[in-house]
Design a protein around this motif. Structure first.
Motif, mmCIF file in Angstrom:
data_model
loop_
_atom_site.group_PDB
_atom_site.id
_atom_site.type_symbol
_atom_site.label_atom_id
_atom_site.label_comp_id
_atom_site.label_asym_id
_atom_site.label_seq_id
_atom_site.Cartn_x
_atom_site.Cartn_y
_atom_site.Cartn_z
ATOM 1 N N GLN A 114 0.784 -1.087 -0.216
ATOM 2 C CA GLN A 114 0.209 0.086 0.155
ATOM 3 C C GLN A 114 0.860 1.271 0.053
ATOM 4 N N GLU A 115 0.189 2.012 -0.131
ATOM 5 C CA GLU A 115 1.175 3.685 -0.596
ATOM 6 C C GLU A 115 1.612 3.977 1.261
ATOM 7 N N SER A 116 0.462 3.330 1.957
ATOM 8 C CA SER A 116 1.119 4.332 3.575
ATOM 9 C C SER A 116 1.983 3.695 3.740
ATOM 10 N N GLY A 117 2.266 2.434 3.755
ATOM 11 C CA GLY A 117 3.198 1.485 3.846
ATOM 12 C C GLY A 117 4.778 1.717 2.810
ATOM 13 N N ILE A 118 4.544 2.066 2.307
ATOM 14 C CA ILE A 118 5.328 2.746 1.661
ATOM 15 C C ILE A 118 6.759 3.745 2.539
ATOM 16 N N LYS A 119 5.257 4.923 2.713
ATOM 17 C CA LYS A 119 5.785 5.508 3.923
ATOM 18 C C LYS A 119 7.001 5.324 5.265
ATOM 19 N N ARG A 120 5.745 4.202 5.768
ATOM 20 C CA ARG A 120 6.180 3.376 6.902
ATOM 21 C C ARG A 120 7.223 2.974 7.226
ATOM 22 N N ASP A 121 6.976 2.225 5.739
ATOM 23 C CA ASP A 121 9.149 1.282 5.541
ATOM 24 C C ASP A 121 10.427 2.512 5.332
ATOM 25 N N LYS A 122 10.188 3.417 5.334
ATOM 26 C CA LYS A 122 11.315 4.511 5.312
ATOM 27 C C LYS A 122 11.463 4.499 6.977
ATOM 28 N N MET A 123 10.354 5.521 7.565
ATOM 29 C CA MET A 123 10.081 5.409 8.547
ATOM 30 C C MET A 123 11.242 4.442 9.550
ATOM 31 N N GLN A 124 10.656 3.430 9.121
ATOM 32 C CA GLN A 124 10.946 1.625 9.954
ATOM 33 C C GLN A 124 12.422 1.310 9.832
ATOM 34 N N ILE A 125 13.262 2.168 8.190
ATOM 35 C CA ILE A 125 14.240 2.083 7.901
ATOM 36 C C ILE A 125 15.593 3.007 8.852
ATOM 37 N N LEU A 126 14.804 3.807 9.602
ATOM 38 C CA LEU A 126 15.712 5.133 10.347
ATOM 39 C C LEU A 126 15.259 4.433 11.708
ATOM 40 N N GLU A 127 14.457 4.048 12.022
ATOM 41 C CA GLU A 127 14.636 3.147 13.496
ATOM 42 C C GLU A 127 15.445 2.393 13.572
ATOM 43 N N GLY A 128 14.944 1.448 12.276
ATOM 44 C CA GLY A 128 16.318 -0.152 12.781
ATOM 45 C C GLY A 128 17.571 0.611 12.677
ATOM 46 N N ILE A 129 18.076 1.740 11.967
ATOM 47 C CA ILE A 129 19.221 2.675 11.715
ATOM 48 C C ILE A 129 19.619 2.561 13.323
ATOM 49 N N VAL A 130 18.338 3.883 13.962
ATOM 50 C CA VAL A 130 19.229 3.850 15.919
ATOM 51 C C VAL A 130 19.150 3.472 16.276
ATOM 52 N N LEU A 131 18.497 1.848 16.471
ATOM 53 C CA LEU A 131 18.407 0.741 17.543
ATOM 54 C C LEU A 131 19.762 0.134 17.355
ATOM 55 N N LEU A 132 20.054 0.066 15.511
ATOM 56 C CA LEU A 132 20.763 -1.089 15.212
ATOM 57 C C LEU A 132 22.839 -0.464 15.871
ATOM 58 N N ALA A 133 22.178 1.511 16.044
ATOM 59 C CA ALA A 133 23.410 2.221 16.708
ATOM 60 C C ALA A 133 23.351 1.853 17.735
ATOM 61 N N GLY A 134 22.482 1.770 18.890
ATOM 62 C CA GLY A 134 22.047 1.664 20.123
ATOM 63 C C GLY A 134 22.822 0.359 20.114
ATOM 64 N N LEU A 135 22.501 0.014 19.563
ATOM 65 C CA LEU A 135 23.122 -1.859 19.922
ATOM 66 C C LEU A 135 24.478 -1.741 19.937
#
Length: 298
Positions: A114-135
């Motif tokens: 879905q179109e809304s899913g594409i936007k969430r993907d970008k936010m999830q990638i950003l969150e994933g980077i932050v979480l990985l950096a924290g780890l």
């Protein structure tokens, strides 16, 4: 049931006063259970998704606290990010759960297309980077290795070949970036982000954990009904076979047997295993549970 067993140990513990303190420390278990039972399965499932958001907030708070010594002392321990838990390994485990949430959400969004899913993907990638950096900043080698193992498993189960190649590239890129950081800083990151590279170079910690476990097994054999909360710390000096001092054995399965006894520890492990195999939890929740069970034995 764990809470009740801690109460029972008060009658025969090595130190009955400390055993009662253990009962008080376990109060969040029944209170948390009663709290979450007030909500539906759907609400609890939605609450699990907030783990990633809270983890990102904790990592960013830790980074922003670095210039302020008073705040840094609360969120960092020995150069490692401890977060709101004030303990690096627990913080790492929470961030790992957040990364599992991100991975499962990414699959769900891709399947919907879905179109809304594409936007969430970008936010999830950003969150994933932050979480990985924290780890990486926690410097928890066991959780780091477990995460990379999970990531390899996750990538192998992706349906798209393009996604598999992209995921493999990300793993290699992360290790390459860490190696560059270690070279540029001349090893200054060994306390946190570069600590994973010291797994085999400095093996004293791993050897020490094995020694703890072997000594703990002897204590369990002598005290099959447990020693109560903190009993291990009092008996350790009389039965240890090496030079060390630790309050806990750093293995939660053995710690349960040391505190509560063999039978409660086995029953607790059986309940966890049953939930993993036959529980009604979602796949994401079972993945988190499995990772917690594995890291509890390290």
């Amino acid at each position: 049931s764990v809470f009740l067993w801690f109460g029972i140990t008060c009658f025969y513990a090595i130190d009955r006063a400390m055993a009662f303190v253990g009962v008080i420390k376990m109060l969040p278990l029944p209170l948390g259970y009663l709290f979450f039972m007030q909500f539906s399965d759907e609400t609890r499932q939605k609450a699990t998704g907030y783990i990633a958001h809270i983890g990102c907030f904790m990592v960013l708070a830790g980074i922003l606290a670095l210039p302020f010594s008073a705040l840094k002392e609360q969120l960092w321990q020995a150069g490692r990010l401890g977060g709101f838990f004030q303990y690096s390994n627990t913080c790492a485990l929470y961030l790992l759960a957040g990364l599992v949430v991100i991975c499962n959400r990414w699959i769900e969004n891709k399947s919907r297309e879905q179109e809304s899913g594409i936007k969430r993907d970008k936010m999830q990638i950003l969150e994933g980077i932050v979480l990985l950096a924290g780890l990486l900043l926690t410097g928890s080698r066991g959780v780091m290795l477990l995460f990379f193992g999970y990531l390899i498993w996750f990538i192998r189960h992706l349906s798209s070949q393009k996604a598999k190649k992209y995921g493999g590239f990300c793993i290699v890129a992360v290790f390459a970036l860490l190696a560059v950081v270690m070279v540029v800083t001349n090893g200054a990151g060994e306390q946190n982000s570069g600590r994973i590279f010291t797994v085999f170079r400095y093996s004293s910690t791993w050897k020490g954990r094995i020694l703890y476990d072997l000594d703990a097994l002897k204590m369990i054999a002598k005290y099959p009904f447990g020693m109560g909360y903190h009993g291990y710390a009092y008996v350790q000096g009389r039965m240890q076979t090496g030079v060390y001092k630790t309050l806990f054995v750093h293995n939660d399965w053995l710690q349960a047997a040391l505190d509560l006894g063999i039978l409660p520890a086995v029953l607790f492990a059986a309940v966890m295993l049953r939930q993993l195999l036959k529980g009604s939890q979602s796949s994401m929740q079972k993945q988190i549970l499995l990772l917690i069970m594995l890291i509890c034995g390290v």
